[in-house]
Design an enzyme around this catalytic site. Structure first.
Site, mmCIF file in Angstrom:
data_model
loop_
_atom_site.group_PDB
_atom_site.id
_atom_site.type_symbol
_atom_site.label_atom_id
_atom_site.label_comp_id
_atom_site.label_asym_id
_atom_site.label_seq_id
_atom_site.Cartn_x
_atom_site.Cartn_y
_atom_site.Cartn_z
ATOM 1 N N PRO A 273 0.862 -1.194 0.000
ATOM 2 C CA PRO A 273 0.000 0.000 0.000
ATOM 3 C C PRO A 273 0.893 1.236 0.000
ATOM 4 C CG PRO A 273 0.086 -0.973 2.194
ATOM 5 C CD PRO A 273 0.868 -1.882 1.303
ATOM 6 N N ASP A 448 6.010 2.605 1.951
ATOM 7 C CA ASP A 448 5.133 1.499 2.309
ATOM 8 C C ASP A 448 4.378 1.901 3.572
ATOM 9 O OD1 ASP A 448 3.994 -0.878 3.199
ATOM 10 O OD2 ASP A 448 5.703 -2.114 2.603
ATOM 11 N N HIS A 449 3.060 2.125 3.418
ATOM 12 C CA HIS A 449 2.274 2.665 4.517
ATOM 13 C C HIS A 449 2.042 1.632 5.625
ATOM 14 C CE1 HIS A 449 0.256 5.856 6.333
ATOM 15 N NE2 HIS A 449 -0.622 6.187 5.415
ATOM 16 N N ARG A 450 2.427 0.381 5.384
ATOM 17 C CA ARG A 450 2.330 -0.619 6.447
ATOM 18 C C ARG A 450 3.400 -0.381 7.508
ATOM 19 N NH1 ARG A 450 3.043 -6.033 3.121
ATOM 20 N NH2 ARG A 450 4.829 -4.779 2.438
#
Length: 478
Positions: A273, A448-450
């Protein structure tokens, strides 16, 4: 005289195929050992394939443009001196590959006897793959392995959910090359019931999972925790319709480097994401530093090597931006080394050479290494190891055009961030209530939004920009 069937050798690094580019010999030619037989194109480079022995070329079994699998016969050589010890050398090479791969992918140390056994079993993987149709019968002759296979078959017949061959406490039984292939395909090995002996996962198991439209272990359980694996949509894809007049359109294979780029970009977007944040920095002191360094050294200094170095202190300050997520184990992998890649345009597509341990090198050393690696990338002579193990990437979005103002660079998976550089422009800015024209540089960070939140991304970039706008601060950090 012996007819020696020469197979495409394994180029290493988990590669399984290559495209034959050009033959350097004709049938009937006399050759010496180490003479170049042909050129092949792997995912990243064009390499020569030398002859393993002297003799006469009896038959070429592939044509330019053919995609040849590792281990497939490409030429038959009539020789009095066939190479000896090939099987032993291959076993030793695969054992070494197995040790390297296990060190990268396993969270716990393996028993040396088990590692040796796995290396020996890998030699039979090709035969196992070819005889997959009789794998169940063979498994039944393996005693307890046969009982397990029969039990699983009965479970499937009753509609029960089959169990994974491994849990978080029990590693998956698969060869190192199979593990590498699974990573390439985005498949979680823990979600597959292996069809090989003792539940061993073989390559055909992975192909079956991918072709079945479930290239992930999304529904598999692993210690009660989910996995971040690729979920392919069930959208039906229609073929592209074109005018079949050959003068108006043509079709050609998506292969070689361009195919690898397409695969990597698709995997990155499917798995990660991604969020992109834009920033602007005053480049007045950056321009001054670049001009002074360029005048004082024999190597051409551009803005890119300075900015490659500028991100390193920020990576140390914000280690999550230099980390990765292992999507096969749901683990955060923190890295205490700094290998920064830089995107390079070539006639064949975008390539990303990596400057290793960039924190230990000066700006001038980085500039010199950049020049060498970029030239090798454009000539397709770059070594594969110079394209791997990056922890962060910088891409110049300002190349080949003057009007681009922003962009959303795609993360070079499994890294978690990439920074795009915009063109330095003269822009009006407010300084202490007065309007001045100053050089400005736009920066775009995709992350990476994780693992990286927006606030952390902002803090990271503010740290980078502080060094750009005050080069005394930057040089003091290097």
């Amino acid at each position: 005289m012996t007819d020696y069937e020469f197979e495409l050798p394994d180029p290493g690094e988990g590669l399984t195929e290559a495209e034959l580019v050009e033959w350097h010999v004709e049938e009937g030619d006399d050759i010496e050992e180490h003479d170049v037989l042909c050129e092949v194109e792997t995912d990243k480079a064009v390499t020569d394939v030398p002859s393993p022995c002297p003799g006469t070329v009896e038959e070429r079994q592939a044509e330019p443009g053919d995609v040849v699998q590792v281990g497939e016969v490409i030429v038959v050589i009539e020789t009095d001196s066939p190479p000896s010890g090939g099987e032993e050398a291959e076993a030793a090479e695969e054992a070494a590959e197995g040790a390297d791969t296990e060190q990268e992918t396993e969270a716990e140390e393996e028993d040396p006897e088990k590692a040796q056994a796995e290396a020996e079993e890998e030699k039979t993987e090709a035969a196992e793959a070819e005889s997959e149709g009789t794998a169940e019968a063979e498994a039944e002759t393996e005693g307890t392995a046969g009982a397990q296979a029969e039990e699983e078959a009965e479970s499937e017949a009753e509609g029960e959910e089959s169990q994974s061959p491994a849990t978080t406490e029990e590693r998956v039984f698969a060869a190192p090359r199979t593990r590498a292939y699974a990573r390439e395909q985005g498949v979680d090995l823990a979600s597959i019931d292996g069809s090989g002996p003792n539940g061993r996962v073989v390559r055909d198991d992975i192909d079956a999972r991918v072709s079945g439209g479930a290239a992930t272990g999304g529904t598999a359980e692993s210690g009660g925790e989910g996995t971040y694996a690729i979920e392919h949509p069930t959208t039906e894809i229609e073929p592209v319709e074109i005018d079949e007049d050959e003068e108006r359109a043509e079709r050609r294979d998506l292969s070689g480097l361009r195919a690898r780029i397409a695969e990597n970009m698709s995997r990155s977007v499917a798995v990660v994401p991604q969020l992109t944040s834009g920033f602007r920095a005053d480049a007045t002191e950056l321009v001054d530093l670049k001009e002074r360094l360029d005048a004082e050294h024999d190597v051409h200094i551009t803005y890119t090597p300075i900015l490659l170095k500028a991100v390193v202190p920020a990576l140390k300050e914000f280690p999550m931006v230099n980390a990765s997520i292992d999507d096969t184990t749901d683990e955060i992998v923190e890295k205490y080394y700094y290998n920064v890649g830089f995107a390079t345009h070539t006639d064949n597509g975008l390539m990303v050479p990596v400057i290793r341990d960039i924190d230990s090198k000066s700006i001038v050393e980085v500039a010199r290494e950049m020049t060498d690696l970029a030239e090798q990338a454009r000539e397709r002579t770059i070594d594969l190891e110079d394209m791997q193990d990056g922890t962060f990437t910088v891409t110049n979005l300002a190349s080949f055009g003057e009007h681009r103002t922003s962009g959303t660079p795609i993360i070079n998976y499994p890294e978690v961030a990439i920074m795009g550089l915009g063109r330095i422009r003269e822009e009006p800015v407010a300084i202490d209530g007065e309007v001045e024209v100053r050089p400005q540089i736009d920066l775009n960070l995709s992350y990476d939004h994780r693992l990286v939140d927006g606030a952390k991304a902002n803090q990271f970039m503010e740290y980078v920009i502080e060094g750009i706008e005050d080069t005394d601060v930057l040089l003091g950090r290097l």
